[in-house]
Design a protein around this motif. Structure first.
Motif, mmCIF file in Angstrom:
data_model
loop_
_atom_site.group_PDB
_atom_site.id
_atom_site.type_symbol
_atom_site.label_atom_id
_atom_site.label_comp_id
_atom_site.label_asym_id
_atom_site.label_seq_id
_atom_site.Cartn_x
_atom_site.Cartn_y
_atom_site.Cartn_z
ATOM 1 N N UNK A 158 16.153 -37.481 -11.659
ATOM 2 C CA UNK A 158 15.248 -38.138 -12.609
ATOM 3 C C UNK A 158 14.050 -37.227 -12.807
ATOM 4 N N UNK A 159 13.739 -36.983 -14.071
ATOM 5 C CA UNK A 159 12.668 -36.054 -14.432
ATOM 6 C C UNK A 159 11.662 -36.754 -15.341
ATOM 7 N N UNK A 160 10.586 -36.038 -15.638
ATOM 8 C CA UNK A 160 9.580 -36.502 -16.596
ATOM 9 C C UNK A 160 9.616 -35.533 -17.772
ATOM 10 N N UNK B 207 10.543 -28.787 -11.097
ATOM 11 C CA UNK B 207 10.554 -29.974 -11.954
ATOM 12 C C UNK B 207 9.729 -31.116 -11.389
ATOM 13 N N UNK B 208 9.067 -31.850 -12.287
ATOM 14 C CA UNK B 208 8.398 -33.087 -11.906
ATOM 15 C C UNK B 208 9.481 -34.157 -11.788
ATOM 16 N N UNK B 209 9.631 -34.682 -10.593
ATOM 17 C CA UNK B 209 10.647 -35.699 -10.333
ATOM 18 C C UNK B 209 9.979 -36.932 -9.761
ATOM 19 N N UNK C 271 10.813 -31.937 -23.976
ATOM 20 C CA UNK C 271 10.281 -30.903 -23.091
ATOM 21 C C UNK C 271 10.164 -31.472 -21.687
ATOM 22 N N UNK C 272 11.014 -30.975 -20.780
ATOM 23 C CA UNK C 272 10.910 -31.438 -19.399
ATOM 24 C C UNK C 272 9.693 -30.771 -18.770
ATOM 25 N N UNK D 162 16.617 -27.342 -23.684
ATOM 26 C CA UNK D 162 16.922 -26.033 -23.110
ATOM 27 C C UNK D 162 15.794 -25.714 -22.145
ATOM 28 N N UNK D 163 16.159 -25.492 -20.879
ATOM 29 C CA UNK D 163 15.135 -25.340 -19.842
ATOM 30 C C UNK D 163 15.365 -24.071 -19.028
ATOM 31 N N UNK D 164 14.300 -23.289 -18.891
ATOM 32 C CA UNK D 164 14.354 -22.060 -18.097
ATOM 33 C C UNK D 164 14.049 -22.401 -16.634
#
Length: 112
Positions: free
Chosen positions: A66-68, A98-100, A86-87, A50-52
């Motif tokens: 693509x994420x970290x 986001x870190x991509x 946890x993204x 779940x990401x805000x």
């Protein structure tokens, strides 16, 4: 302000991996606006988070990104969703970037 220094052994405990967002939906039960993301981490499997991140991203922009993420936190109940990872992103108030990856990588690769 930098937080307290940690040792190398502390950093080694964090399992950071590459994953691809394969599904995204609105987390309607969350107190603050959030998405439920399904992320493919290759051999580790698919995990939910779940990401805000609703201020910067629309659902259709997230699919295929693509994420970290940290994959070795214990699952956490957020609203009625069990968040399993946890993204990571750069945070400025409620805005999360986001870190991509700059190039496509294999899902599940370790970040070091």
């Amino acid at each position: 302000m930098i937080k307290d220094l940690i040792g190398w052994s502390d950093f080694e405990k964090i399992d950071l991996r590459v994953g691809t967002i394969i599904n995204a939906s609105i987390n309607e039960k969350a107190k603050k606006p959030a998405y439920i993301l399904e992320i493919d981490f290759g051999t580790i499997g698919i995990k939910k988070s779940s990401a805000q991140i609703t201020e910067r991203y629309k659902i259709n922009e997230l699919i295929g990104q693509q994420i970290v993420a940290v994959v070795n936190f214990p699952p956490k109940q957020i609203a009625q969703t069990m968040s399993e990872c946890l993204i990571l992103g750069a945070v400025d108030g409620s805005d999360v970037n986001l870190l991509t990856l700059s190039q496509t990588s294999k899902n599940g690769l370790k970040i070091s």
